[in-house]
Every structure is written in C-alpha cells, then in structure tokens.
Design a protein around this motif. Structure first.
Motif, short mmCIF file in Angstrom:
data_model
loop_
_atom_site.label_atom_id
_atom_site.label_comp_id
_atom_site.label_asym_id
_atom_site.label_seq_id
_atom_site.Cartn_x
_atom_site.Cartn_y
_atom_site.Cartn_z
N ALA A 89 1.12 -0.87 -0.12
CA ALA A 89 -0.05 -0.05 0.06
C ALA A 89 1.00 1.14 0.00
O ALA A 89 1.70 1.55 1.03
CB ALA A 89 -0.67 0.25 1.25
N LEU A 90 0.96 1.88 -1.06
CA LEU A 90 1.81 3.08 -1.09
C LEU A 90 1.52 4.38 -0.94
O LEU A 90 0.43 4.76 -1.19
CB LEU A 90 2.32 3.28 -2.74
CG LEU A 90 3.01 1.91 -3.41
CD1 LEU A 90 3.04 2.03 -5.00
CD2 LEU A 90 4.42 1.68 -2.64
N ILE A 134 7.28 -1.11 11.78
CA ILE A 134 6.40 -0.76 12.69
C ILE A 134 5.35 -1.73 12.42
O ILE A 134 4.48 -1.86 11.53
CB ILE A 134 5.61 0.50 12.75
CG1 ILE A 134 6.96 1.61 12.76
CG2 ILE A 134 4.59 1.00 13.73
CD1 ILE A 134 6.75 3.02 12.42
N PRO A 135 4.90 -2.87 13.53
CA PRO A 135 3.71 -3.60 13.67
C PRO A 135 2.37 -2.60 13.73
O PRO A 135 2.40 -1.57 14.57
CB PRO A 135 3.69 -4.40 14.87
CG PRO A 135 4.97 -3.67 15.87
CD PRO A 135 5.59 -2.82 14.94
N CYS A 136 1.56 -3.00 12.67
CA CYS A 136 0.26 -2.02 12.92
C CYS A 136 -0.96 -2.87 13.39
O CYS A 136 -1.12 -4.26 13.23
CB CYS A 136 -0.13 -1.32 11.64
SG CYS A 136 -0.28 -2.41 10.06
N SER A 137 -1.94 -2.42 14.08
CA SER A 137 -3.13 -2.91 14.84
C SER A 137 -4.28 -2.00 14.66
O SER A 137 -4.02 -0.87 14.65
CB SER A 137 -2.68 -3.34 16.18
OG SER A 137 -3.73 -3.72 17.14
N THR A 142 -1.69 2.97 15.11
CA THR A 142 -1.14 2.46 13.92
C THR A 142 -2.43 2.10 13.04
O THR A 142 -2.21 1.56 11.94
CB THR A 142 0.06 1.33 14.09
OG1 THR A 142 -0.91 0.28 14.71
CG2 THR A 142 1.02 1.87 14.78
N LYS A 143 -3.47 2.47 13.46
CA LYS A 143 -4.84 1.68 12.77
C LYS A 143 -5.04 2.22 11.54
O LYS A 143 -5.45 1.38 10.63
CB LYS A 143 -6.21 2.18 13.82
CG LYS A 143 -6.55 3.78 14.00
CD LYS A 143 -7.63 3.73 14.99
CE LYS A 143 -7.81 5.20 15.13
NZ LYS A 143 -8.65 5.22 16.31
N HIS A 144 -4.41 3.33 11.23
CA HIS A 144 -4.89 4.11 9.88
C HIS A 144 -3.85 3.17 8.98
O HIS A 144 -4.40 2.79 7.82
CB HIS A 144 -4.47 5.36 9.83
CG HIS A 144 -5.39 6.29 10.51
ND1 HIS A 144 -6.91 6.57 10.24
CD2 HIS A 144 -5.21 7.06 11.70
CE1 HIS A 144 -7.28 6.98 10.84
NE2 HIS A 144 -6.48 7.50 11.92
N ALA A 157 1.75 -8.27 3.16
CA ALA A 157 1.27 -6.92 3.15
C ALA A 157 2.15 -6.16 4.01
O ALA A 157 2.30 -6.23 5.17
CB ALA A 157 -0.40 -6.85 3.35
N ILE A 158 2.15 -4.76 3.47
CA ILE A 158 2.92 -3.69 4.14
C ILE A 158 2.45 -2.45 3.84
O ILE A 158 2.33 -2.13 2.26
CB ILE A 158 4.56 -3.74 3.29
CG1 ILE A 158 5.32 -4.93 3.58
CG2 ILE A 158 5.44 -2.38 3.73
CD1 ILE A 158 5.64 -4.95 5.31
N CYS A 159 2.20 -1.61 4.55
CA CYS A 159 1.98 -0.17 4.15
C CYS A 159 3.01 0.69 4.18
O CYS A 159 3.83 0.87 5.11
CB CYS A 159 1.14 0.42 5.43
SG CYS A 159 0.51 2.18 5.30
N SER A 160 3.49 1.00 3.04
CA SER A 160 4.87 1.67 2.96
C SER A 160 4.72 3.20 2.97
O SER A 160 4.06 3.78 2.06
CB SER A 160 5.41 1.36 1.59
OG SER A 160 6.37 1.83 0.99
N GLU A 161 5.39 3.84 3.84
CA GLU A 161 5.65 5.31 4.09
C GLU A 161 7.16 5.41 4.17
O GLU A 161 7.47 5.74 5.16
CB GLU A 161 4.87 5.66 4.99
CG GLU A 161 3.30 5.32 5.15
CD GLU A 161 2.54 6.02 6.05
OE1 GLU A 161 3.09 6.79 7.09
OE2 GLU A 161 1.30 5.81 5.84
#
Length: 197
Positions: A89-90, A134-137, A142-144, A157-161
């Motif tokens: 997710a870019l 960063i683990p997100c939950s 980190t919910k967003h 899956a990765i949210c890439s920032e």
C-alpha cells in the motif's frame, strides 16, 4: 514472485478529491497538485515496477476502488498465482516526522521480515537515515496503516511510507532522481527478502 503495487489516495469513487498529504515541496508558498502524495506515489509505483520487472518479477499495479474493494481484488488474483506474493500500500507521510516507515500486520512474521529488508535497503541504497519497521493494529495509533492492508490474504502486506513530504531532510526524494532512488531501494528490499525467504 508477484508484487501488487497499490497507489492509495487515488481512484476512490467516494473520495474523488483525495490526494493524501500535500506539502510545499518547492518552497514557493503554494501547495500544488505536483506536491501531493497521490501524484508522488504514482511516480514511486512506476519506479518500483521498473526495478522489479528488471529483476524478473511479475507486477500488478492497482489504483482504484475503496481499500476493501482493492483488497478483495488482490485476494481473487492471488488465488490464481503460485509462488510468493507481496502487497504494498503506497503512501508518503506528513506531519513532522523524519523517518521512513514500513508498517506490517502485527500478527505477521513474514511482514516483519519483509519490512526489515525494505528498511535496510532504504538506508543502504537510498540514504534514508532513519527507518522504522512498525507492527500495526486496529487497537492503537497505527490503526490507519492497519486499514490500508486489512483483509489482504495470502500476499505479505506492507503499508509503505518511505519518506515525509514535509521534512526538509527528505525533499531530495521528491525529485525525478530521488524517486528513482526510492523505487530502486524498495524493489531491492523486496528482492533481498525473496532471496532469503
């Protein structure tokens, strides 16, 4: 290997004007379309894709639908592909940070490993000085990031920032040469993860 590159903050029918974060990158006092997250993630997506294809990987770009609709499509396509898969997710960040981050589902060991490889490559190949995996939950700040990857099934899956639009130390990445460096580094991180997976 198959990599899904999801250019988020674009193509959302219920949020057609969404551009994500915007920052005055050129310092002229005006925030313009050329300085919007959705535009720069498009550039980044193309650079990652070029580098991954040069390494012999398959790539499917995505840029429309709600996050849930995108994830459902990814899962349908994923079921028809044998072999390792990655979903990115870019995004770019804004809000005063000075680091690049890779968020992964807090339950995913493979996600933590992939995030680590991408962060290492961002430091080594792109020169991002500080990176964070960063683990997100859904239960914390980190919910967003979590919702950008929630429901993605088989692909890791990765949210890439990878950079902050509004951090002066990252301005170099929002240039034609800088975005090439970021794209190459992210692709290299995926490649290094694949070789070690």
């Amino acid at each position: 290997m198959l990599v899904f590159l999801d250019r988020q903050h674009s193509g959302q029918i219920r949020r057609l004007d969404s551009l994500g974060a915007v920052s005055d990158l050129d310092g002229d006092g005006v925030e313009s379309i050329e300085e919007a997250e959705a535009i720069w993630t498009g550039f980044l997506s193309m650079e990652i894709e070029k580098s991954l294809r040069a390494l012999g990987y398959h790539v499917i770009p995505i840029s429309d639908g709600s996050y849930q609709e995108r994830h459902e499509r990814v899962n349908k396509m994923s079921a028809n592909y044998e072999g390792p898969q990655v979903y990115l997710a870019l995004h770019f960040n804004a809000g005063g940070g000075n680091y690049g981050s890779m968020f992964y589902d807090h339950r995913s060991g493979a996600g933590a490993d992939l995030a680590s490889h991408i962060c290492d490559a961002l430091e080594d190949l792109a020169g991002i000085e500080i990176t964070k995996k960063i683990p997100c939950s859904p239960a914390d700040w980190t919910k967003h990031a979590y919702y950008t990857i929630k429901g993605v099934g088989r692909p890791v899956a990765i949210c890439s920032e990878p950079a902050f639009l509004d951090f002066d130390g990252h301005k170099e990445y929002f240039t034609p040469q800088g975005i090439v460096k970021l794209g190459f580094a992210i692709a290299a991180g995926i490649h290094n993860w694949r070789r070690g997976a």
